[in-house]
Enzyme design. Structure first.
Site: not given
Ligand code: HEM
Ligand SMILES: *[C@@H]1O[C@H](CO)[C@@H](O)[C@H](O)[C@H]1NC(C)=O
Length: 325
Positions: A62, A66, A94, A193
């Protein structure tokens, strides 16, 4: 005729060197001669960190997303705020949710001891994201490198460039298109995700205040919503986290797409991929064929890693990833 040909070749050569369009100059094996063990050192550091805490893998992937969407993959997300500047890291998108920075710091410290002033923080993050995909999902691929570190990191730019979780498929398409990524790449990368966590605040509107007539999002499975309500009470002083994929929470795999088929996507931006005709078919394909998805995920990560990179003499090689030189 011959002059025309020479001119054409000269033009083509110039194209490659236009600053900004420098993705073509990233190279697999970039540190082969000046820091031979760089990728091994990073991989071992990441492996050790994940073995202690599996959350590091989704955390780093993530961070990479970002980084790349804000000022390109230039390590700007790694820079700490100072008394005179609020950095990307401290944007509400972030902080506090990004995690895994200490692993990047550890890899950087080892690399500075082994081959000082050589490996950029932007590249370390790029390798570490690949290693996270490897340990989290058995997805391995070569990473073109040669990125340089940026010197600018501005919190306000984060919200202007990263998609928020309440977007629909059309809006997500536009958001990724602005970074040169295709609709299929957007759907493919959303598969990240399939591991890691989300804070309740990122989706609790779907449980309690969806719209005027529906307190609960009708596109979410009722049992799933009931389960999430136990984890995310409407009134709570803290902001708990839940797994993005409750079936295989620590595995980077195509289970994410199967969950969507059962209306068990956590974020609005997840479930919309299944409910929108624009992307529904892609979700079905990825749910059915995990090998094809894995291969597409690897390519899309490489493509994402080329967004607006600094190369050659641009930027710098930071000594510490948290501060500009
Ligand atoms: C398509 C649009 C995307 C949106 C709107 C989005 C949004 C989010 C949100 C809101 C979270 C949770 C944050 C929290 O509240 O703790 C999240 C987690 C995460 N996102 Fe996305 N995301 C997107 C695309 C991506 C992409 C392209 C990747 C990487 C290739 C990614 C990787 C991750 C990962 C691995 C997590 C879990 C992080 C953790 O466990 O610390 N996301 N994302
Ligand atoms: C609330 O959402 C449902 C389902 O998406 C929709 O059918 C309905 O028209 C919406 N109502 C309002 C007032 O926006």
């Amino acid at each position: 005729m011959r002059t025309a040909l020479v001119c054409l070749i000269a033009l083509m050569a110039m194209q490659v060197m236009v600053p900004g369009s420098s993705s073509a100059s990233l190279k697999v094996g970039f540190y082969k001669y000046n820091c031979k063990e760089a990728e091994t050192i990073i991989r071992n550091t990441v492996a050790k960190a994940i073995s202690k805490n599996p959350g590091v893998a989704p955390g780093i992937i993530r961070i990479y997303f970002h980084d790349c969407f804000v000022r390109g993959c230039d390590g700007s997300v790694l820079i700490d705020s100072t008394s005179s500047n609020t950095a990307e890291k401290d944007s509400p998108l972030n902080n506090p949710s990004l995690r895994g920075f200490e692993v990047i710091d550890e890899a950087k410290a080892k690399l500075e001891a082994y081959c000082p002033n050589t490996v950029s923080c932007a590249d370390i993050l790029s390798f570490a994201a690949r290693d996270s995909a490897y340990y989290g999902g058995g997805i391995n691929y070569a990473v073109p490198a040669g990125r340089r570190d940026g010197r600018i990191s501005i919190a306000a730019e984060v919200i202007q460039n990263l998609p928020p979780p309440f977007l629909d498929a059309n809006q997500l398409k536009d958001s990724f298109a602005r970074k040169g990524l295709s609709l299929d790449e957007m759907v493919t990368l959303s598969g990240a995700h399939s591991f890691g966590v989300s804070h309740c605040s990122s989706f609790s509107n779907r449980l309690y205040n969806f719209n005027a007539t529906h307190p609960q999002d009708p596109s979410m499975d009722r049992n799933f919503a009931a389960f999430l309500k136990t984890k995310c009470p409407q009134v709570s002083s803290n902001d708990p986290t839940v797994f993005l994929d409750t079936v295989t929470p620590n595995r980077l795999d195509s289970q994410y797409y199967k969950n969507l088929k059962y209306s068990r996507g956590l974020l609005t931006s997840d479930q919309t991929l299944e409910s929108s005709p624009l992307t529904a078919e892609m979700v079905t394909m990825n749910a059915k064929n995990s090998k094809v998805w894995s291969a597409k995920f690897a390519s899309a990560m490489v493509h994402m890693g080329s967004i607006d990179v600094l190369t050659g003499r641009q930027g710098e090689i930071r000594k510490k990833c948290r501060v500009v030189n």
